[in-house]
Design a protein around this motif. Sequence first.
Motif, PDB file in Angstrom:
ATOM      1  N   LYS A 273       0.836  -1.211   0.000  1.00 59.13           N
ATOM      2  CA  LYS A 273       0.000   0.000   0.000  1.00 59.13           C
ATOM      3  C   LYS A 273       0.867   1.256   0.000  1.00 59.13           C
ATOM      4  CE  LYS A 273      -3.927  -2.225   0.270  1.00 59.13           C
ATOM      5  NZ  LYS A 273      -3.367  -3.587   0.266  1.00 59.13           N
TER       6      LYS A 273
ATOM      7  N   ARG B 284      -5.340   0.685   4.270  1.00 57.53           N
ATOM      8  CA  ARG B 284      -4.314   0.269   5.216  1.00 57.53           C
ATOM      9  C   ARG B 284      -4.846   0.133   6.629  1.00 57.53           C
ATOM     10  NH1 ARG B 284      -0.396  -2.764   5.416  1.00 57.53           N
ATOM     11  NH2 ARG B 284       0.712  -1.780   3.669  1.00 57.53           N
TER      12      ARG B 284
ATOM     13  N   SER C  62      -3.135  -7.876   8.065  1.00 60.01           N
ATOM     14  CA  SER C  62      -2.087  -7.500   7.123  1.00 60.01           C
ATOM     15  C   SER C  62      -0.884  -8.410   7.265  1.00 60.01           C
ATOM     16  CB  SER C  62      -1.653  -6.041   7.367  1.00 60.01           C
ATOM     17  OG  SER C  62      -1.089  -5.917   8.660  1.00 60.01           O
TER      18      SER C  62
END
Length: 322
Positions: free
Chosen positions: A55, A115, A238
């Motif tokens: 990202k 994110r 993540s």
Amino acid sequence: MSASSSRLTAFPDAQQAQIIRANQRDLFHVASLREQVESVLRAWFGTRWLTRWDKEVELAVKLMYYGLSVGRAVQTLGEEYTDIWEYSSDGITPSRPLRVALILLPTLPSYVLARWGSHIDALSPRLGKLFKALQMCLEVGTEINLAMFYLRGMYYDLVKRVLGIRYVSSIPGNPHVRPPSYSLLGILIGIRLLHRLVTFLRSRSQAASEKSLGKRSLNLTNEMFIDDRPVSTLLGVSASESDVKPAEEDENTILDITSIPPHQRAGRTCTLCLEERTASCATECGHLFCWGCIAGWGREKAECPLCRQALSLTRLLPIYNL
């Protein structure tokens, strides 16, 4: 091109086809630049590092591309390709604050939502719902703006509509040639928005009825569960939080990794990170990867990295003790 203080009344407004081609050209150059940057970073730091910071790499590429063009008050490669220029509602070249807004508004909100959306949802479900609602509003607003552009042909981008940034063409118009019409596309997008609204209202009413009956309500994507954990929560983790530990510290296996012979451990290598698998999972086609690696890959490409078969993140199967 005249100075920024001079008015651009001598040039015609850009046509729809010019604006569309310029936008497509810019998207192509941004994607090409990102691919080259990722190739260099993958060679330097490896696939796992790139998956962790994908990202940020995307954000940096967009800021670099538009910062060196829009930020310097010059044409992007797409605008240069179609000979169009930006101008503000005052009829002059956009001021520095407007140029900064043109760079940051299309990039920063999408980065924050991508994110930090899952992190905020884990910390505060109420704030997570607010972020999801904001993301949906942005998507719907973008589609409404696109439909209006195809019908009227002024603002292709929602941010440019808000800031009042339009395009002027350096190519004189031909009064004997009728420009192409994209009104049909605007009508089709409007129909899709109506269908989306009806589906949303039906799902809300269905969820309310199921909640009143004491059933576990499903979300709009027919949420699937693994060990009573929603798949979306697993996929939302993540790569920075999962699978960044040695195989000896893998909590999803009872095997004594240190007692496995080296030649057998070599067969446990994940083909994405090129390291020993942790939190192993299998795709529908039967290939094994680290959970964080294949989840990060699947968010970018919906295909198996080995056999190119279609990949669905909701169909990944965690493999314990392997």
